[in-house]
Scaffold this motif. Structure first.
Motif, mmCIF file in Angstrom:
data_model
loop_
_atom_site.group_PDB
_atom_site.id
_atom_site.type_symbol
_atom_site.label_atom_id
_atom_site.label_comp_id
_atom_site.label_asym_id
_atom_site.label_seq_id
_atom_site.Cartn_x
_atom_site.Cartn_y
_atom_site.Cartn_z
ATOM 1 N N ARG A 1 0.550 -1.056 -0.009
ATOM 2 C CA ARG A 1 0.264 -0.035 -0.163
ATOM 3 C C ARG A 1 1.090 1.051 0.307
ATOM 4 O O ARG A 1 0.564 2.161 -0.713
ATOM 5 C CB ARG A 1 -0.555 -0.013 1.175
ATOM 6 N N ASP A 2 1.799 1.414 1.149
ATOM 7 C CA ASP A 2 2.322 2.242 1.216
ATOM 8 C C ASP A 2 3.364 2.883 -0.100
ATOM 9 O O ASP A 2 2.937 4.097 -0.836
ATOM 10 C CB ASP A 2 3.747 2.292 1.994
ATOM 11 N N ILE A 3 4.146 1.099 -1.197
ATOM 12 C CA ILE A 3 4.873 1.652 -2.296
ATOM 13 C C ILE A 3 3.509 2.508 -3.490
ATOM 14 O O ILE A 3 3.963 3.714 -3.931
ATOM 15 C CB ILE A 3 5.293 0.577 -2.915
ATOM 16 N N VAL B 1 -6.104 8.870 -5.745
ATOM 17 C CA VAL B 1 -6.869 8.817 -3.998
ATOM 18 C C VAL B 1 -6.666 8.332 -3.574
ATOM 19 O O VAL B 1 -6.192 6.974 -3.537
ATOM 20 C CB VAL B 1 -8.878 9.033 -4.149
ATOM 21 N N PRO B 2 -5.599 7.993 -1.974
ATOM 22 C CA PRO B 2 -4.892 6.678 -1.680
ATOM 23 C C PRO B 2 -5.493 5.636 -1.484
ATOM 24 O O PRO B 2 -6.540 5.880 -0.732
ATOM 25 C CB PRO B 2 -3.989 8.012 -1.002
ATOM 26 N N PHE B 3 -5.129 4.330 -0.710
ATOM 27 C CA PHE B 3 -5.978 3.935 -0.468
ATOM 28 C C PHE B 3 -5.725 3.418 0.938
ATOM 29 O O PHE B 3 -4.577 3.909 1.344
ATOM 30 C CB PHE B 3 -4.756 2.437 -0.674
ATOM 31 N N THR B 4 -6.879 3.113 1.634
ATOM 32 C CA THR B 4 -6.755 3.515 2.845
ATOM 33 C C THR B 4 -5.777 2.417 4.129
ATOM 34 O O THR B 4 -6.350 1.421 3.114
ATOM 35 C CB THR B 4 -7.543 4.713 3.835
ATOM 36 N N GLN B 5 -5.403 2.452 4.776
ATOM 37 C CA GLN B 5 -4.995 0.781 5.232
ATOM 38 C C GLN B 5 -6.024 -0.183 5.431
ATOM 39 O O GLN B 5 -5.946 -0.927 4.682
ATOM 40 C CB GLN B 5 -4.700 1.172 6.683
ATOM 41 N N SER B 6 -7.154 0.462 5.600
ATOM 42 C CA SER B 6 -8.232 -0.909 6.128
ATOM 43 C C SER B 6 -8.669 -0.890 4.202
ATOM 44 O O SER B 6 -9.556 -2.081 4.259
ATOM 45 C CB SER B 6 -9.987 -0.071 6.563
#
Length: 404
Positions: free
Chosen positions: A243-245, A257-262
């Motif tokens: 996700r971070d990459i 739009v960034p993916f959230t952790q959930s």
């Protein structure tokens, strides 16, 4: 004669003005288009089932799993932690003939302005009057939420299915990609929508011959790049790394739009038991993960046989065919190289490395072709890489925009 009396009675009744008027009203009711807001479990079932009507005569359409769609449109979708939405069904008389959703996303508004909103989940019979009614209903709701700039379709966000198919109708979609009738694009434009961005899908034969530049670049940086597969014993940590990459790699792309952790965890959990570890390749530089590629078996090959139902025996067929390597195509939906390596020779080597890695794996598992999707039309660097290894653009999806 009794028959003559019956005939006279029928003639009298059908000539009666009140009888004629009642039949006209019945016909008007049957042709009346009205919108119904989805608020119950039963209404959501109707909403989910509408595509079976729209695509009844389209052999290229692949029915989604009803259970998966039920979860997707439920309060358990982590997208709704930062967004709100509403869904509607269009009826003509008593017959459902279309559907649409409208949504506003807090994360999108933080990046692109507080007056943005989206429509999605669009399905409609070939009827301009119904189509206009659907779009108008969504626009009214969006305007009430302060929306002035609408884009779509997003089902429900850019990180899920999005776009209208405008080229490539003659082949079925791969897993987690949409399919559309030919009339959606023209009808959207009649409603005042304009093209916002085109998204492309590429086919690549798994046994492609790496071009000279690819072999040269990979060889040059082979000592700096370490490639590994997903560590299932640290699954949650690995999902956070990916996700971070991804969020870093795509942060400057159009509509990002960034993916959230959930959200990313939910995506990972839904595919955890369907995707072999070697289908996820992670590239490290100095033992730090900086690039990755994730492939999926094209589950649509199996879904095409299930008509949307996992029960009572569909899930057995799904598992059996995955284990026996009968799926012959795959899709690469997620790939990224950290932004610090963009436009550098090492960045090109990282991209080449993670693209090249699945070849032998795919061949061993019986995969013949892979779709890479989606790619922004103006992402010339990635398109050049794909075309250099024999990739062919074969589908085009379009996002639309409108100012309210």
């Amino acid at each position: 004669m009794p028959y003559a009396l019956i005939a006279l009675a029928i003639l009298h009744e059908t000539a009666d003005p009140l009888y004629i008027m009642s039949k006209q009203i019945d016909r008007q009711k049957n042709n009346l288009i009205y919108m119904h807001t989805v608020t119950s479990y039963r209404e959501m079932s109707t909403f989910i089932d509408i595509p079976w009507q729209i695509y009844a005569n389209d052999p290229m359409w692949i029915p989604p799993l009803r259970l998966e769609r039920r979860l997707h449109f439920s309060r358990f979708n982590p997208f709704l932690e930062h967004a709100k939405w509403q869904a509607w069904i269009a009826y003509k008389g008593k017959q459902p003939v279309g559907r649409i959703s409208a949504q506003v996303d807090t994360l999108h508004r933080q990046r692109y302005g507080a007056d943005t909103g989206h429509f999605g989940s669009l399905e409609c019979v070939n009827d301009s009057e119904v189509f206009v009614k659907l779009m108008h209903t969504a626009e009214i709701w969006l305007a009430e939420q302060g929306t002035r700039h609408v884009t779509g379709p997003f089902n429900l966000s850019i990180n899920q299915e999005c776009g209208i198919l405008v080229e490539g109708f003659e082949t079925p979609p791969v897993v987690m990609m949409p399919h559309s009738p030919k009339w959606y694009g023209p009808l959207l434009e009649q409603c005042g929508y304009q093209p916002a961005k085109d998204l492309l899908a590429y086919w690549i034969a798994v046994d492609f011959e790496p071009p000279r530049i690819m072999r040269t670049v990979i060889q040059k940086f082979s000592k700096q790049i370490k490639l590994r597969t997903l560590r299932r014993d640290k699954f949650s940590e690995e999902m956070e790394i990916l996700r971070d990459i991804f969020n870093d790699a795509w942060s400057e792309n159009w509509g990002f739009v960034p993916f959230t952790q959930s959200e990313f965890a939910e995506l990972g959990n839904s595919l955890r038991w369907l995707v072999p570890s070697e289908y996820i390749q992670i590239a490290e530089v100095e033992e730090v993960p900086v690039a990755f590629m994730a492939a999926l078996p094209n589950l649509n090959e199996i879904f095409a046989q299930l008509n949307g139902n996992l029960f009572p025996t569909g899930w057995l067929r799904l598992i059996r065919q995955l284990k026996s390597n009968k799926v012959q195509t795959a899709r690469i939906p997620l790939m990224g190289v950290r932004k610090q390596f963009h436009n550098t020779p090492l960045g090109m080597a990282l991209a080449f490395t993670v693209i090249n890695a699945p070849r032998e794996i795919g061949i061993a598992r019986g995969i013949k072709k892979v779709e890479l999707s989606w790619i922004l039309e103006d992402n010339k660097a990635m398109r050049n890489i794909l075309e250099s290894i024999g990739g062919k653009e074969y589908k085009r999806y379009r996002l639309y925009k409108k100012a309210l």
